[in-house]
Design an enzyme around this catalytic site. Structure first.
Site, mmCIF file in Angstrom:
data_model
loop_
_atom_site.group_PDB
_atom_site.id
_atom_site.type_symbol
_atom_site.label_atom_id
_atom_site.label_comp_id
_atom_site.label_asym_id
_atom_site.label_seq_id
_atom_site.Cartn_x
_atom_site.Cartn_y
_atom_site.Cartn_z
ATOM 1 N N ASP A 154 0.973 -1.235 -0.203
ATOM 2 C CA ASP A 154 0.000 -0.152 0.020
ATOM 3 C C ASP A 154 1.088 1.307 -0.080
ATOM 4 O O ASP A 154 1.898 1.303 0.641
ATOM 5 C CB ASP A 154 -0.793 -0.162 1.349
ATOM 6 C CG ASP A 154 -2.052 0.864 1.030
ATOM 7 O OD1 ASP A 154 -3.348 0.176 1.309
ATOM 8 O OD2 ASP A 154 -2.211 1.907 0.843
ATOM 9 N N TYR B 67 -14.726 6.897 -13.051
ATOM 10 C CA TYR B 67 -14.410 5.793 -12.099
ATOM 11 C C TYR B 67 -14.863 4.407 -12.880
ATOM 12 O O TYR B 67 -14.157 3.393 -12.987
ATOM 13 C CB TYR B 67 -15.118 5.847 -10.808
ATOM 14 C CG TYR B 67 -14.859 4.479 -10.090
ATOM 15 C CD1 TYR B 67 -13.665 4.063 -9.426
ATOM 16 C CD2 TYR B 67 -16.003 3.942 -9.511
ATOM 17 C CE1 TYR B 67 -13.666 2.942 -8.618
ATOM 18 C CE2 TYR B 67 -15.940 2.913 -8.810
ATOM 19 C CZ TYR B 67 -14.775 2.581 -8.391
ATOM 20 O OH TYR B 67 -14.616 1.310 -7.611
#
Length: 307
Positions: free
Chosen positions: A33, A136
């Site tokens: 991450d 998106y």
């Protein structure tokens, strides 16, 4: 899944950390991450955390299974920075898959979205026509088309896309760090618990297929175990309205906080969602186990404990 080497990208985020922590009980798990939407505080000690971006070279993809959950995961994020959204959601996906394939990893399970179904009260099957109404949607559908290419033309590689619906857990879980990007169940429960009225758009009749993160994690694990290819819905098939959700939160908390209503501020607003889960059920035997009523009780439990 046991004794496997697993990489979870976006592994410190909401869904990713729940998945990583679950798999780490019986597997060696790396959570990768960059800290933008995740926090290492979500991860158990058994998980190895790597601070990196999915667009980097030399990713730790020498594993048995890759769960690629890293994404800029909201309409607003893509509207604010469409180029960055495309780079992360599409380029990042391609980069991870290419490195995994080069490292002989044959199983990829990745995050997609149900938002491209648009507004539907009927259950949405995976094979229906889709429309990219937002940036998106476009980025995640682009991810799906690349996965289709990989499934068709890369030998021994299986890519399975999971179309998430409205995934929630509550601020008592690993969702608190998301703030305004957290699920409405979590946001509204937090407001109602503090006596603050939640703000609902329109008349509150819009519906969502609310799916508890524990059920989503079980679905992701099954997809990896079965080495699925293609796209699959992860939902419940039992949508609830926002008004019903607020009523359930009040009931669970023993409160009576009335919501406030304001006009819907967005064009192309998805008013209703509902999953057809027959495909994932037939492929793996998976189906949701946590009813929305039970899920809401889990969301509000920390507030009741504090009281």
């Amino acid at each position: 899944m046991q004794d496997q080497q697993v990489l979870v990208t976006g592994g410190a985020g909401f869904i990713g950390s729940n998945l990583a922590n679950t798999l780490a009980v019986e597997n060696d798990v790396i959570a990768l991450d960059n800290g933008y939407l995740g926090t290492a505080e979500n991860l158990d000690a058994e998980v190895t955390y790597v601070d990196a971006d999915v667009r980097n070279d030399d990713l730790p993809t020498d594993v048995d299974v890759v769960y690629h959950l890293a994404a800029l995961s909201s309409r607003q994020m893509l509207e604010e920075n469409p180029r960055e959204g495309a780079r992360v959601n599409i380029e990042g996906f391609v980069n991870v898959v290419e490195q995994a394939y080069a490292d002989d990893c044959e199983t990829i399970v990745y995050a997609s979205t149900s938002s491209a179904y648009g507004s539907r009260t009927e259950p949405s099957p995976e094979d229906m026509d889709l429309e990219a109404a937002t940036g998106y949607d476009a980025s995640m559908l682009g991810r799906e088309r690349y996965a289709e290419y990989y499934n068709n033309f890369y030998e021994n590689l299986s890519c399975a896309g999971m179309r998430f619906f409205s995934v929630y857990q509550g601020y008592g879980g690993n969702e608190a760090h998301k703030g305004e990007y957290a699920n409405t169940v979590s946001q509204f429960a937090d407001k109602i618990a503090s006596g603050e009225p939640p703000v609902l758009w329109g008349d509150g009749s819009q519906t969502r297929d609310f799916t508890h993160v524990d059920d989503v994690v079980r679905g992701l694990v099954r997809a990896g175990e079965e080495e699925l290819a293609g796209v699959y819905n992860l939902g419940t098939g039992e949508p609830y309205s926002f008004n019903e959700m607020v009523a359930l939160i009040n009931e669970a908390l023993g409160t009576d906080v009335e919501p406030e209503y304001e006009p819907i501020p967005l064009e192309n607003y998805v008013h209703d969602t509902c999953a057809d889960i027959s495909k994932i059920r037939e492929a793996t035997g998976w189906e949701p186990q946590i009813s929305f009523e039970e899920g809401v009780k889990r969301v509000v439990k920390p507030y009741c404990t504090e009281a």
